[in-house]
Design a protein around this motif. Structure first.
Motif, mmCIF file in Angstrom:
data_model
loop_
_atom_site.group_PDB
_atom_site.id
_atom_site.type_symbol
_atom_site.label_atom_id
_atom_site.label_comp_id
_atom_site.label_asym_id
_atom_site.label_seq_id
_atom_site.Cartn_x
_atom_site.Cartn_y
_atom_site.Cartn_z
ATOM 1 N N VAL A 228 36.080 42.805 44.124
ATOM 2 C CA VAL A 228 35.007 42.396 43.215
ATOM 3 C C VAL A 228 35.267 43.114 42.073
ATOM 4 O O VAL A 228 34.984 42.623 40.934
ATOM 5 C CB VAL A 228 33.609 42.500 43.899
ATOM 6 C CG1 VAL A 228 32.468 42.181 42.747
ATOM 7 C CG2 VAL A 228 33.349 41.575 44.988
ATOM 8 N N TRP B 60 35.605 37.188 49.868
ATOM 9 C CA TRP B 60 34.630 38.134 49.918
ATOM 10 C C TRP B 60 33.763 38.084 51.135
ATOM 11 O O TRP B 60 33.381 39.112 51.622
ATOM 12 C CB TRP B 60 33.841 38.353 48.388
ATOM 13 C CG TRP B 60 34.594 38.496 47.366
ATOM 14 C CD1 TRP B 60 35.945 39.083 47.308
ATOM 15 C CD2 TRP B 60 34.379 38.269 45.892
ATOM 16 N NE1 TRP B 60 36.441 39.086 45.987
ATOM 17 C CE2 TRP B 60 35.298 38.708 45.181
ATOM 18 C CE3 TRP B 60 33.206 37.603 45.335
ATOM 19 C CZ2 TRP B 60 35.453 38.414 43.938
ATOM 20 C CZ3 TRP B 60 33.192 37.638 43.998
ATOM 21 C CH2 TRP B 60 34.303 37.846 43.250
ATOM 22 N N VAL C 193 34.118 33.172 40.587
ATOM 23 C CA VAL C 193 33.153 33.428 41.686
ATOM 24 C C VAL C 193 33.126 32.570 42.678
ATOM 25 O O VAL C 193 33.231 32.767 43.776
ATOM 26 C CB VAL C 193 31.807 33.727 41.180
ATOM 27 C CG1 VAL C 193 30.874 33.889 42.175
ATOM 28 C CG2 VAL C 193 31.824 35.121 40.016
#
Length: 180
Positions: free
Chosen positions: A48, A164, A157
């Protein structure tokens, strides 16, 4: 099951590409990098941060016309690719392998991860919209110049959130009985 036809849920046979990707995603040489929940979460955090640093460098280069910042993401790409590989190995290719390679448990896990990731992305986008409204209304600033960076960030994202989430929620491997 090797049936094909009009049934969209029918499983097609694995190809050589499927077999090679499955073997690649299930290699165990780097298992020490993601053996524990803490290590996997650290890799997700690093991924990230590398992603945010790359985007920030690009946006700063765009906004300030600082040429050298354009090249920073190229430098960050190597550790970013390594972290991506570690996450893919930790999840055994859950998000990269084709459906026909995964078993029912893996398909259910992938669906769960994607649903959670997209729900989280919705909250991120909602916060971005609310933040833009607050900046525009309370700060009296024009938000128009930030539209492109916000859209690019939202896309990145949305694209990376499943990876993630999968890295954060992957379970520890069961201990081998021979290790004890």
């Amino acid at each position: 099951m090797t049936t094909t036809g009009t049934n969209p849920t029918a499983r097609r046979p694995r190809t050589r590409y499927d077999e090679s990707m499955y073997a690649l995603m299930n290699r165990r040489e780097g298992a020490a990098l993601y053996a524990t929940t803490r290590q996997r979460r650290a890799v997700v955090v690093a991924h990230v941060l590398l992603t945010v640093a790359s985007l920030a460098a690009e946006f700063s280069a765009f906004a300030t016309a600082t040429v050298w910042l354009v090249f920073l993401p190229l430098v960050l790409m190597i550790p970013w690719c390594i972290a991506t590989g570690v996450l893919n190995a930790a999840t055994r290719g859950l998000l990269e392998l084709r459906t026909r390679v995964l078993d029912e448990r893996q398909l259910a896990e992938r669906d769960r991860v994607r649903a959670l990731a997209h729900r989280l992305t919705t909250y991120v986008l909602l916060c971005a919209v609310a933040g833009a409204i607050v900046i525009g209304e309370l700060g009296g600033l024009t938000v128009g110049g930030a539209v492109l960076p916000v859209l690019i960030s939202a896309f990145v994202v949305h694209w990376l959130m499943p990876l993630w989430v999968a890295g954060m929620t992957a379970q520890d491997e069961p201990a081998d009985e021979t290790d004890e």
